[in-house]
Write a protein that holds these residues in place. Sequence first.
Motif, PDB file in Angstrom:
ATOM      1  N   LEU A 128       3.439 -32.343  -7.228  1.00  0.00           N
ATOM      2  CA  LEU A 128       3.065 -32.680  -8.601  1.00  0.00           C
ATOM      3  C   LEU A 128       2.299 -33.989  -8.642  1.00  0.00           C
ATOM      4  O   LEU A 128       1.349 -34.142  -9.394  1.00  0.00           O
ATOM      5  N   ASN A 129       2.704 -34.931  -7.827  1.00  0.00           N
ATOM      6  CA  ASN A 129       2.055 -36.231  -7.820  1.00  0.00           C
ATOM      7  C   ASN A 129       0.572 -36.115  -7.458  1.00  0.00           C
ATOM      8  O   ASN A 129      -0.295 -36.682  -8.123  1.00  0.00           O
ATOM      9  N   ILE A 130       0.282 -35.336  -6.429  1.00  0.00           N
ATOM     10  CA  ILE A 130      -1.114 -35.199  -6.016  1.00  0.00           C
ATOM     11  C   ILE A 130      -1.920 -34.427  -7.055  1.00  0.00           C
ATOM     12  O   ILE A 130      -3.023 -34.819  -7.427  1.00  0.00           O
ATOM     13  N   VAL A 131      -1.319 -33.341  -7.576  1.00  0.00           N
ATOM     14  CA  VAL A 131      -2.051 -32.547  -8.561  1.00  0.00           C
ATOM     15  C   VAL A 131      -2.292 -33.369  -9.829  1.00  0.00           C
ATOM     16  O   VAL A 131      -3.321 -33.234 -10.483  1.00  0.00           O
TER      17      VAL A 131
ATOM     18  N   THR B  62      -8.451 -39.287 -11.058  1.00  0.00           N
ATOM     19  CA  THR B  62      -8.487 -40.439 -10.158  1.00  0.00           C
ATOM     20  C   THR B  62      -8.722 -40.017  -8.712  1.00  0.00           C
ATOM     21  O   THR B  62      -9.167 -40.827  -7.905  1.00  0.00           O
ATOM     22  N   ILE B  63      -8.443 -38.754  -8.407  1.00  0.00           N
ATOM     23  CA  ILE B  63      -8.620 -38.316  -7.025  1.00  0.00           C
ATOM     24  C   ILE B  63     -10.102 -38.365  -6.629  1.00  0.00           C
ATOM     25  O   ILE B  63     -10.435 -38.639  -5.482  1.00  0.00           O
TER      26      ILE B  63
ATOM     27  N   ILE C 205      -2.812 -38.909   2.342  1.00  0.00           N
ATOM     28  CA  ILE C 205      -1.656 -38.018   2.400  1.00  0.00           C
ATOM     29  C   ILE C 205      -0.396 -38.772   2.827  1.00  0.00           C
ATOM     30  O   ILE C 205       0.674 -38.602   2.235  1.00  0.00           O
ATOM     31  N   LEU C 206      -0.527 -39.642   3.809  1.00  0.00           N
ATOM     32  CA  LEU C 206       0.643 -40.431   4.218  1.00  0.00           C
ATOM     33  C   LEU C 206       1.128 -41.297   3.061  1.00  0.00           C
ATOM     34  O   LEU C 206       2.332 -41.453   2.846  1.00  0.00           O
TER      35      LEU C 206
ATOM     36  N   SER D  12      -0.131 -28.349  -3.166  1.00  0.00           N
ATOM     37  CA  SER D  12      -0.996 -29.211  -3.973  1.00  0.00           C
ATOM     38  C   SER D  12      -2.468 -29.057  -3.591  1.00  0.00           C
ATOM     39  O   SER D  12      -3.339 -29.304  -4.419  1.00  0.00           O
ATOM     40  N   THR D  13      -2.752 -28.640  -2.359  1.00  0.00           N
ATOM     41  CA  THR D  13      -4.159 -28.486  -2.011  1.00  0.00           C
ATOM     42  C   THR D  13      -4.743 -27.219  -2.643  1.00  0.00           C
ATOM     43  O   THR D  13      -5.944 -27.111  -2.793  1.00  0.00           O
TER      44      THR D  13
END
Lengths: 372, 248
Positions: A199-202, A209-210, A224-225, A280-281
């Motif tokens: 959820l954080n990445i999505v 912001t990505i 990713i780390l 998420s990817t």
Amino acid sequence: MKKLLVILEKEFRQVFRNPSIYRMVLIMPVIQLLVFPFAANYEVKNVKLSIVDHDHSSYSQKFISKISGSGYFKLTSYQPSYMQAMKSIESGAADLIIEIPKGFEKDLVKNNAASMLIAVNAVNGVQANLGGAYAASIIRDFNAGIRANWIQPPAFNAQPAIEVTSSNWYNPTMDYKIFMVPAILVTLLTMIGSIMAALNIVHEKEIGTIEQINVSPISKLQFILGKLIPFWILGLVTLTLGLLVSWLVYGIVPVGSLGLIYVFGMVFLFTLLGVGLLISTFAETQTQATFVSFFVIMLFMLLGGLYTPIESMPGWAKLITKVNPVAYFIEVIRMIILKGSGFADVKVQFFSVLALGVFFNAWAVFNYRKRS
Amino acid sequence: MIKEIVIKAEGLTKRFGDFIAVNKISFNVEKGEIFGFLGANGAGKTTAMRMLCGLSIPSSGKAAVAGFDVYKQTENIKQNIGYMSQKFSLYEDLTVKENIRFYAGIYGMGRASAKEKMNNLLVQLKMSNEENNLVKSLPLGWKQKLAFSVAILHQPKIVFLDEPTGGVDPVTRREFWNLIYDAAEKGITVFVTTHYMDEAEYCNRVSIMVDGVIEALDTPSNLKKNYKAASMDEVFLQLARGAKRSSD
């Protein structure tokens, strides 16, 4: 390395600024550990019993008082006929009918044999099986009791009998909670691992912001780390909290090494975070990510031996459990906490989970695109 | 004096299936220039810009940004450009200071130099009192100015701005353009897309994209002369009226 620290600083700030994370990591696990073990219980108690007694004799009375005194059954009604007893099953007022035929006592005394009918509502198979078996064993016991009163024991045992005594190892009181609590702990880590980082990445995709990150010189591994490490640490906090709750509330002290539980937990979280990352990817929105995560979590849990033993699954389902990290950890955490298994006993599971972790994470890193 | 060329595109094309979003565009942008990239919604501006930033792989054609190839050297490009996307790109749940520190850090700036830069920037933006406030509490205009300043914090050679002033009031827009002029004076090339024709007048050169193709490219005054128009607005309308793609 310096950039990774910058990213980690930012991620931790955001995590600690988000009140829902506290709820998910601290409060939710405690509540689940307090509630689930009582509810997820297979012991069959309070089977609703309806009796049709056509005999009304002293033996049938004795039998009824024995079965209702056993603790497994709750006598809910006496019915004059089998048909009416069936109606109470249909309406849900009874789960099990015992019909005592007319002449039960007479047959028992005169002919040395009597019959009795048990009818079980088998909609819930487990309850029906166990309830029926309990009832049968009470009848057997009742039978043996009368016989002992009647027959003088011979000087020699005419028929030698094998006496079976069983002793319950590792969970001597057969307390279901001791079996369930460690497994529920695993499900909590599963949720945190596979949903939160995803959820954080999505979320960064959704707010845009990505893009800013992708156009910067941050490498995808650093990014990713930066996402994995905070949730990996939060997962270990949850594990610690869970072990504390199971000790304080259920008195469960691992027989095996606490260190081994943590080592396994670390590898397990790494694997589950990889699963989340992979989700998420593919997902563009948090809604998508949530649904896919839920699907995967359900699959992992139902095929993970949490509720049903893997040994009794069909062959194809057993194959799926071979690539299910949750199944390995549930098995292992029970082994360590209840039996005190050491690393040598769980090394196959350990390396399987590690291999799955490398696989999912590598796939996720490969699939994460800075460009389209 | 021969001007240094910092962006060079030749026949740059991007296809999404049958749809040609950007169709063989060619242009050069010189160092220190403010290059306006105009076009209706859906004309292909953002796609073209994303290819130049290394976010999108071109389908064909050639392009070099800051001397680096957009196919193979995107990581070098990224070290040399700043980018401000259409979507607001700062973290709303971090403070002004934390955002600046984060972006300074990911471009490899040390703590000390980041701190100095940050203080200068906060003074310039008159935001010193806001440094510990969450970005989400700032008015939109301030956010945009901050986002721009953060995008050029690492002193890139080129900064790409994708509709930076959308939804911002005229006064703040004026202030925003002052920031752009300052940046250009320091030698940062500015590549900007916009919908506001008054902003087009501020650019050194303007290109107008229609249906994925660059229809016109010149200084604002030459464009007005050639199209016999009183304002950039008229120039744009003459060109964009022929567009076949519906706006999005």
